[in-house]
Design a protein around this motif. Structure first.
Motif, PDB file in Angstrom:
ATOM      1  N   VAL A 184       1.331  -1.107  -0.238  1.00 27.12           N
ATOM      2  CA  VAL A 184      -0.014   0.546  -0.047  1.00 27.12           C
ATOM      3  C   VAL A 184       0.829   0.798  -0.027  1.00 27.12           C
ATOM      4  CG1 VAL A 184      -2.122   0.878   1.380  1.00 27.12           C
ATOM      5  CG2 VAL A 184      -1.774  -1.102   0.974  1.00 27.12           C
ATOM      6  N   LEU A 185       0.652   2.574  -1.730  1.00 30.47           N
ATOM      7  CA  LEU A 185       1.601   4.003  -1.200  1.00 30.47           C
ATOM      8  C   LEU A 185       0.484   4.277  -1.843  1.00 30.47           C
ATOM      9  CD1 LEU A 185       4.067   1.608  -3.362  1.00 30.47           C
ATOM     10  CD2 LEU A 185       4.924   2.230  -0.787  1.00 30.47           C
ATOM     11  N   LEU A 186       0.040   4.749  -0.746  1.00 34.53           N
ATOM     12  CA  LEU A 186      -1.751   6.041  -1.049  1.00 34.53           C
ATOM     13  C   LEU A 186      -0.483   6.920  -1.592  1.00 34.53           C
ATOM     14  CD1 LEU A 186      -3.919   5.575   2.450  1.00 34.53           C
ATOM     15  CD2 LEU A 186      -3.512   3.917  -0.039  1.00 34.53           C
ATOM     16  N   ASP A 246      -0.587  -6.957  -4.936  1.00 37.04           N
ATOM     17  CA  ASP A 246      -0.454  -6.586  -3.190  1.00 37.04           C
ATOM     18  C   ASP A 246      -0.604  -5.412  -3.317  1.00 37.04           C
ATOM     19  OD1 ASP A 246       0.232  -6.624  -0.430  1.00 37.04           O
ATOM     20  OD2 ASP A 246       2.590  -6.580  -0.744  1.00 37.04           O
ATOM     21  N   GLY A 247      -1.928  -4.719  -2.377  1.00 35.07           N
ATOM     22  CA  GLY A 247      -1.844  -3.031  -2.175  1.00 35.07           C
ATOM     23  C   GLY A 247      -2.739  -2.937  -3.484  1.00 35.07           C
ATOM     24  N   LEU A 248      -3.511  -3.528  -4.614  1.00 36.56           N
ATOM     25  CA  LEU A 248      -3.775  -3.017  -5.993  1.00 36.56           C
ATOM     26  C   LEU A 248      -4.979  -2.665  -5.091  1.00 36.56           C
ATOM     27  CD1 LEU A 248      -4.663  -3.022  -8.659  1.00 36.56           C
ATOM     28  CD2 LEU A 248      -5.316  -5.091  -8.168  1.00 36.56           C
ATOM     29  N   ILE A 249      -6.788  -2.835  -4.089  1.00 34.98           N
ATOM     30  CA  ILE A 249      -7.283  -1.310  -4.279  1.00 34.98           C
ATOM     31  C   ILE A 249      -6.829  -0.310  -3.757  1.00 34.98           C
ATOM     32  CG2 ILE A 249      -9.615  -1.373  -3.423  1.00 34.98           C
ATOM     33  CD1 ILE A 249      -9.887  -4.757  -3.574  1.00 34.98           C
ATOM     34  N   PRO A 250      -6.315  -0.456  -2.670  1.00 34.90           N
ATOM     35  CA  PRO A 250      -5.517   0.806  -1.981  1.00 34.90           C
ATOM     36  C   PRO A 250      -5.263   1.843  -2.461  1.00 34.90           C
ATOM     37  CG  PRO A 250      -5.805  -1.000  -0.702  1.00 34.90           C
ATOM     38  CD  PRO A 250      -5.811  -2.043  -1.780  1.00 34.90           C
ATOM     39  N   ASN A 251      -4.232   1.437  -3.934  1.00 35.29           N
ATOM     40  CA  ASN A 251      -3.786   2.208  -4.649  1.00 35.29           C
ATOM     41  C   ASN A 251      -4.348   2.452  -5.782  1.00 35.29           C
ATOM     42  OD1 ASN A 251      -1.213   1.801  -2.526  1.00 35.29           O
ATOM     43  ND2 ASN A 251      -0.456  -0.496  -4.619  1.00 35.29           N
TER      44      ASN A 251
END
Length: 245
Positions: free
Chosen positions: A56-58, A178-183
């Motif tokens: 996750v890298l917002l 990995d972290g697709l939806i939040p990104n």
């Protein structure tokens, strides 16, 4: 000189050819000088970051989304046409929200379901949306066909189509699961932030322009130039489609 209605249809008197030519040359130079922006491209550095990152890298994705929209001249040109004859912030907010909802839905849906459409086809459709809005502003549909299309429905539909353009491009960069939806959500938030920033600047400039006598003299030329830019974008993308086939 003119008449105005909430539908955005305006009757114009014919302008002189000089401002029309200046507008056309300006928009032509812009589009010919920004081929990557027209193709929904992401900068090479951002492309590498998308391909290599995981987790996750917002904030980075919010930044990239805002950056993309600020340089997405086809999106901004369509929105410029949408707000051209809107004077109340309530109306501007409604149309921009419709476009944003459509854009957000297909951006997320396209990537998550891996629906892929040729970016050339999507971008040609976006060019068509610019032509459509310019014709709408000029009152062409009322004169030609005797009816006025629902501009709210059209804005939502074109928002849906615009979102597919970026979704297709993101899929090409093979973003990590990995972290697709939040990104993706962060990227979309960034897109909307960029859209609001760009529209704020456009509205400020439009506000000054509308207070001058030149607005109604050049409104016709501005919409013809916008329509010409849409045709240029369509031609550019259709040519790319056949060349790449």
């Amino acid at each position: 000189m003119h008449s105005h209605s909430m539908s955005g249809v305006v009757a114009f008197t014919a302008p002189s050819h000089r401002p029309l030519l200046l507008f056309f040359l300006l928009v032509t130079a812009l589009f010919l000088g920004m081929p990557e922006a027209m193709a929904h491209a992401v900068a090479e550095g951002d492309k590498g970051f998308i391909q290599e990152s995981s987790g996750v890298l917002l904030l980075p994705f919010i930044y990239m989304g805002a950056k993309h929209m600020m340089t997405g001249y086809d999106h901004l040109l369509f929105l410029f046409g949408v707000i051209f004859f809107l004077y109340r912030l309530k109306d501007v907010g409604l149309y921009v929200t419709l476009f944003a909802v459509g854009h957000s839905v297909t951006l997320l849906l396209g990537v998550l379901t891996e629906i892929s459409i040729s970016s050339y086809i999507i971008d040609a459709i976006i060019g068509f949306s610019v032509v459509y809005k310019a014709l709408d502003n000029l009152g062409a549909f009322q004169r030609w066909f005797g009816f006025q299309p629902n501009t709210k429905v059209a804005t939502l539909i074109f928002g849906l189509l615009h979102g597919f353009g970026l979704a297709t491009k993101i899929q090409e960069y093979e973003i990590s699961s990995d972290g697709l939806i939040p990104n993706l959500i962060a990227f979309n938030v960034g897109v909307e932030i960029g859209q609001l920033l760009a529209l704020s600047a456009i509205l400020i400039l439009m506000g000054y322009w509308r207070r001058t006598g030149g607005f109604w003299r050049h409104a016709y030329a501005a919409n013809v130039a916008m329509m010409s830019a849409g045709f240029l974008l369509m031609g550019y993308q259709i040519t790319g489609l056949f060349v790449s086939a």
